[in-house]
Design a protein around this motif. Structure first.
Motif, mmCIF file in Angstrom:
data_model
loop_
_atom_site.group_PDB
_atom_site.id
_atom_site.type_symbol
_atom_site.label_atom_id
_atom_site.label_comp_id
_atom_site.label_asym_id
_atom_site.label_seq_id
_atom_site.Cartn_x
_atom_site.Cartn_y
_atom_site.Cartn_z
ATOM 1 N N GLY A 138 0.872 -1.073 0.204
ATOM 2 C CA GLY A 138 0.095 -0.025 0.006
ATOM 3 C C GLY A 138 0.896 1.191 0.057
ATOM 4 O O GLY A 138 2.053 1.235 0.250
ATOM 5 N N LEU A 139 0.229 2.222 -0.302
ATOM 6 C CA LEU A 139 0.998 3.504 -0.214
ATOM 7 C C LEU A 139 -0.120 4.730 -0.127
ATOM 8 O O LEU A 139 -1.174 4.481 -0.374
ATOM 9 N N VAL A 140 0.515 5.881 0.465
ATOM 10 C CA VAL A 140 -0.380 6.959 0.562
ATOM 11 C C VAL A 140 0.276 8.310 0.118
ATOM 12 O O VAL A 140 1.543 8.363 0.222
ATOM 13 N N MET A 141 -0.405 8.961 -0.719
ATOM 14 C CA MET A 141 0.291 10.049 -1.550
ATOM 15 C C MET A 141 -0.698 11.240 -1.355
ATOM 16 O O MET A 141 -1.733 11.341 -1.208
ATOM 17 N N ASP A 142 0.131 12.596 -1.415
ATOM 18 C CA ASP A 142 -0.406 13.757 -1.753
ATOM 19 C C ASP A 142 -0.565 14.020 -3.348
ATOM 20 O O ASP A 142 0.316 14.124 -3.822
ATOM 21 N N PRO A 143 -2.057 14.035 -3.490
ATOM 22 C CA PRO A 143 -2.069 14.125 -5.381
ATOM 23 C C PRO A 143 -1.563 15.726 -5.614
ATOM 24 O O PRO A 143 -1.536 15.599 -6.869
ATOM 25 N N ASN A 144 -1.691 16.403 -4.751
ATOM 26 C CA ASN A 144 -1.291 17.926 -5.492
ATOM 27 C C ASN A 144 0.357 18.239 -5.344
ATOM 28 O O ASN A 144 0.512 19.155 -6.215
ATOM 29 N N MET B 45 0.497 3.702 -11.292
ATOM 30 C CA MET B 45 -0.894 3.798 -11.319
ATOM 31 C C MET B 45 -1.450 4.866 -10.419
ATOM 32 O O MET B 45 -2.491 5.591 -10.532
ATOM 33 N N ALA B 46 -0.815 4.863 -9.258
ATOM 34 C CA ALA B 46 -1.337 6.034 -8.082
ATOM 35 C C ALA B 46 -0.809 7.519 -8.847
ATOM 36 O O ALA B 46 -1.922 8.283 -8.578
ATOM 37 N N ASN B 47 0.048 7.507 -9.480
ATOM 38 C CA ASN B 47 0.661 8.765 -9.902
ATOM 39 C C ASN B 47 -0.395 9.365 -11.027
ATOM 40 O O ASN B 47 -1.019 10.243 -11.193
#
Length: 378
Positions: free
Chosen positions: A66-72, A239-241
């Motif tokens: 899993g990962l957590v990102m700040d999309p901004n 995929m997340a990016n």
């Protein structure tokens, strides 16, 4: 950056290697290593690790990542894989297991995104004008391309659907129709613009690029399968990016894990700021996609990822793994995934969970993946 340079003391000695009392000596002082600050948030990381472990045990999976990102900004706030090991006491007598657990699977492992790729297909079709929010689709359970029949996961068909319903149903037939209408070249331009088939250069070692069939070899049946995430491989970070670009207003950001590197006296040696790589879709398309993904998380197949007091959007994915020959799709070994973001109107966090080979009686990515994204966000 971290290691520094060891110091040395050079002195004159006799032939028995004893220091000469009258000899010269030269002291070369050590150079201290720099300090590195990561983008990781220790609180978010702790919750991600906690719930990945529970997800692994409850679903009896082979691995969970899993990962957590700040999309901004592209900052990676947490990243983890389970099972893991104590870094202070690695199991050196279990070489194969140690190597397996040492991989940061989010960046090193490739997989077929499955129906999670529907978000890419829909965004491309909307942005190109091939599809609109008012478009309708008719799913009869399959489409035939020359002599090859490509089936929807619902072989009985979904019948007549709106675009929102098609995305919420993870309807393969609706997804097949979109790139055909978009056109091969334009659809491929979006695939590459979203960052597939290239490294993200996020700062994690051993990153893979995934694989995209070259457009000059593509057949209609291949294009139809790519539309719902088959015949194309990606890494989770890719995929997340790409998903972040869909919801953040349409810009692909440079993901990164190192915030800054400083000397011991505070001098900044390296500073990473949010970097826009390129615009992929318009802000209007991004706004439309956020609404569609919110509906999918409320009424569609992604409806198990809700968080109290927050508006949330999400999408699920179930993709096939292959047998050891690398060609034959497995009937039992799959990857279930869930990608969620919140809040819908101003996305601040994106969370992706991948569950490899879950041993569950009923395969529903929203139930076995969305639930844990909800727990992490909560």
């Amino acid at each position: 950056y971290l290691a520094g340079v060891a110091g040395r003391l050079v002195i004159e000695v006799d032939r028995k290697n004893n220091p000469l009392s009258y000899g010269e000596e030269n002291c070369i002082p050590p150079v201290e290593g720099y300090n590195m600050t990561l983008t990781a948030d220790s609180v978010i990381q702790s919750y991600l690790e906690k719930y990945l472990k529970q997800c692994y045990e409850l679903n009896r999976a082979s691995t969970v990542s899993g990962l957590v990102m700040d999309p901004n900004t592209g900052e990676i706030l947490a990243i983890s894989t389970y099972p893991a090991f104590d870094l202070n006491s690695p199991p050196r007598d279990m070489v194969k297991e140690l190597m397996s657990m040492s991989r940061a699977r989010i960046v090193t492992d490739t997989y077929e995104a499955g129906t999670m790729f529907d978000a890419i297909t829909t965004a491309a079709a909307l942005d190109s004008g091939a599809t609109t929010s008012d478009s309708g689709f008719n799913c009869t359970g399959s489409r035939v391309f020359r002599l090859e029949k490509v089936r929807c996961w619902n072989t009985a068909g979904h019948g007549n659907e709106t675009l929102s319903e098609a995305l919420g149903n993870s309807c393969n037939v609706a997804m097949m129709d979109m790139p055909i209408a978009t056109g091969v070249n334009k659809f491929y331009d979006y695939i590459y613009s979203f960052g597939f088939n290239e490294k993200t250069n996020c700062g994690m070692p051993s990153e893979d690029t995934g694989e995209v069939i070259h457009r000059k070899y593509i057949r209609e049946s291949d294009l139809a399968k790519i539309a719902f995430g088959e015949n194309i491989t990606t890494t989770a970070i890719q995929m997340a990016n790409a998903f972040c670009a869909i919801i953040n207003g349409g810009t692909l950001m440079q993901p990164y894990v190192v915030d800054q590197i400083t000397a011991t006296d505070g001098t900044v040696i390296l500073n990473n700021d949010p970097t826009i790589l390129r615009r992929v879709i318009s802000s209007a398309t991004s706004q439309t996609m956020r609404g569609l993904l919110e509906t999918a998380a409320k009424k569609g197949n992604a409806n198990n990822g809700q968080v109290v007091n927050y508006s949330m959007g999400g999408i699920t994915g179930v993709s096939r793994k292959f047998e050891e020959d690398g060609v034959t799709p497995s009937r039992t070994r799959v990857i279930a995934s869930y990608m969620g973001f919140l809040p819908v109107n101003d996305p601040q966090l994106v969370c992706l969970i991948l569950i490899e080979e879950p041993q569950v009686p009923y395969m529903e990515a929203s139930s076995i993946g969305g639930y844990w994204v909800s727990k992490i966000f909560s």
